[in-house]
Design an enzyme around this catalytic site. Sequence first.
Site, PDB file in Angstrom:
ATOM      1  N   LYS A  13       0.925  -1.082   0.017  1.00  0.00           N
ATOM      2  CA  LYS A  13      -0.124  -0.059  -0.018  1.00  0.00           C
ATOM      3  C   LYS A  13       0.918   1.300  -0.080  1.00  0.00           C
ATOM      4  O   LYS A  13       1.883   1.288   0.365  1.00  0.00           O
ATOM      5  CB  LYS A  13      -0.825  -0.072   1.257  1.00  0.00           C
TER       6      LYS A  13
ATOM      7  N   ASP B 297      -0.552   0.007  -4.385  1.00  0.00           N
ATOM      8  CA  ASP B 297      -1.951   0.485  -4.282  1.00  0.00           C
ATOM      9  C   ASP B 297      -2.133   1.645  -3.653  1.00  0.00           C
ATOM     10  O   ASP B 297      -2.050   1.721  -2.289  1.00  0.00           O
ATOM     11  CB  ASP B 297      -2.680  -0.862  -3.710  1.00  0.00           C
TER      12      ASP B 297
ATOM     13  N   GLU C 181      -2.052   0.996  -8.647  1.00  0.00           N
ATOM     14  CA  GLU C 181      -3.402   0.512  -8.411  1.00  0.00           C
ATOM     15  C   GLU C 181      -4.232   1.479  -7.934  1.00  0.00           C
ATOM     16  O   GLU C 181      -3.829   2.312  -6.937  1.00  0.00           O
ATOM     17  CB  GLU C 181      -3.355  -0.840  -7.616  1.00  0.00           C
TER      18      GLU C 181
ATOM     19  N   GLU D  23     -11.719  -2.398  -8.905  1.00  0.00           N
ATOM     20  CA  GLU D  23     -12.199  -3.007  -7.667  1.00  0.00           C
ATOM     21  C   GLU D  23     -13.359  -2.154  -7.179  1.00  0.00           C
ATOM     22  O   GLU D  23     -14.156  -2.476  -6.434  1.00  0.00           O
ATOM     23  CB  GLU D  23     -11.359  -3.140  -6.520  1.00  0.00           C
TER      24      GLU D  23
ATOM     25  N   ASP E 190     -13.776  -7.300  -9.465  1.00  0.00           N
ATOM     26  CA  ASP E 190     -14.560  -8.165  -8.367  1.00  0.00           C
ATOM     27  C   ASP E 190     -15.724  -8.654  -8.563  1.00  0.00           C
ATOM     28  O   ASP E 190     -16.879  -8.104  -8.877  1.00  0.00           O
ATOM     29  CB  ASP E 190     -14.593  -6.897  -7.218  1.00  0.00           C
TER      30      ASP E 190
ATOM     31  N   HIS F 107      -9.911  -8.538  -7.766  1.00  0.00           N
ATOM     32  CA  HIS F 107      -9.631  -7.752  -6.458  1.00  0.00           C
ATOM     33  C   HIS F 107     -10.165  -8.837  -5.428  1.00  0.00           C
ATOM     34  O   HIS F 107     -11.439  -9.286  -5.477  1.00  0.00           O
ATOM     35  CB  HIS F 107     -10.549  -6.585  -6.227  1.00  0.00           C
TER      36      HIS F 107
HETATM   37 MG    MG Z   1      -6.860  -2.148  -4.109  1.00  0.00          MG
END
Ligand code: MG
Length: 362
Positions: free
Chosen positions: A168, A197, A223, A249, A272, A299
Amino acid sequence: MPTISAARAYLVDVAVETERTDAVQSFIKQETIFVEIETDDGRTGTGYSYTIGTGGRAVLSMLRDHLLPRLSGQEADRIESVWMDLFAHTRSTTTGAITSLALAAVDTALWDLKCQRADEPLWRMAGGFRRDVPLYDTEGGWLHIDTDELVAGAVASKAAGWSGVKVKVGKPRINEDRDRLAAIREAVGPDLDIMVDANQSMTGADAIRRAHAFEDIDLAWLEEPLPADDVSGHVRLARSTSIPIAVGESMYAVQQFREYLERGAASVVQVDVARVGGITPWLKVAHLAEAFNVAVCPHFLMEIHVSLTAAIPNGRYVEHIPQLRAVTRTEMEIVDGRALAPETPGLGIDWDNDAIDNRRVA
Ligand code: MG
């Protein structure tokens, strides 16, 4: 033809297995919305959908008040017909997250029935491209995890034969994000994919600046840099960086993916199955992406996405975030760093019905 004779929905809270944080939110609990559909040939299909902590009761109400009452008497294997009937019936709340999540619970239950009747696992029924899929780990890359632990997790993933790790980003200073990523790259060398992400946290200008700062770290993708409805922002970003842009996602309809793909704003599609409305639209997005020569790396929801990713030729990765261990009896099989789609007929998720009943909240 089997006809739907009964349908019910209920809500189950599944606690998070570990703290999960990103730039904009924490995963509070998995609100899991189950749908069971019975047919007059004596079968029961189980489908599900989820939220990461809010809105589960709204999805349940949508199902109980508006969707499930329309199912009785419909032919269970006419999934496109059932799906369109429910979608058309809820026009005033589509396209929207609550309705798509509700549709997914019905759609996955119908696919479970379809696979059971054919005595086939989902990965074969949905296309059957190949059974095993590369896996990457997200569980070791949350935003609150310090650099030493991030590095140790990535090194362990590589040693286990996994192909990638996700980290992240969205620390207040660019250098902090960059230093964390550079430390991982330094430790694992060139042979591990590093995905980052941002969870829609950046402005357009910030995303372009951060992507530029990350260019030499060799990232597999960036992402959700921007809010999902900022398609033109993603177009500008994609043109400004060599890092592939991953999105999906936070999209709830096939048409949203078309817009991104048509405009060159997505290099990786992360559709997703719950948020897009079920397996039926998931496969449409996956095939649409194939037509644009774009990989699908769905996702979350590894327990069902392993089968869907295995079904299609452009499925590239399954995301490792175990979250259903408390309500299933067996875990997803992993061999040599690759996830194996289950061979059991149906969705292939080994639900523990007692554990589910114990966690029922509505
Ligand atoms: Mg994500």
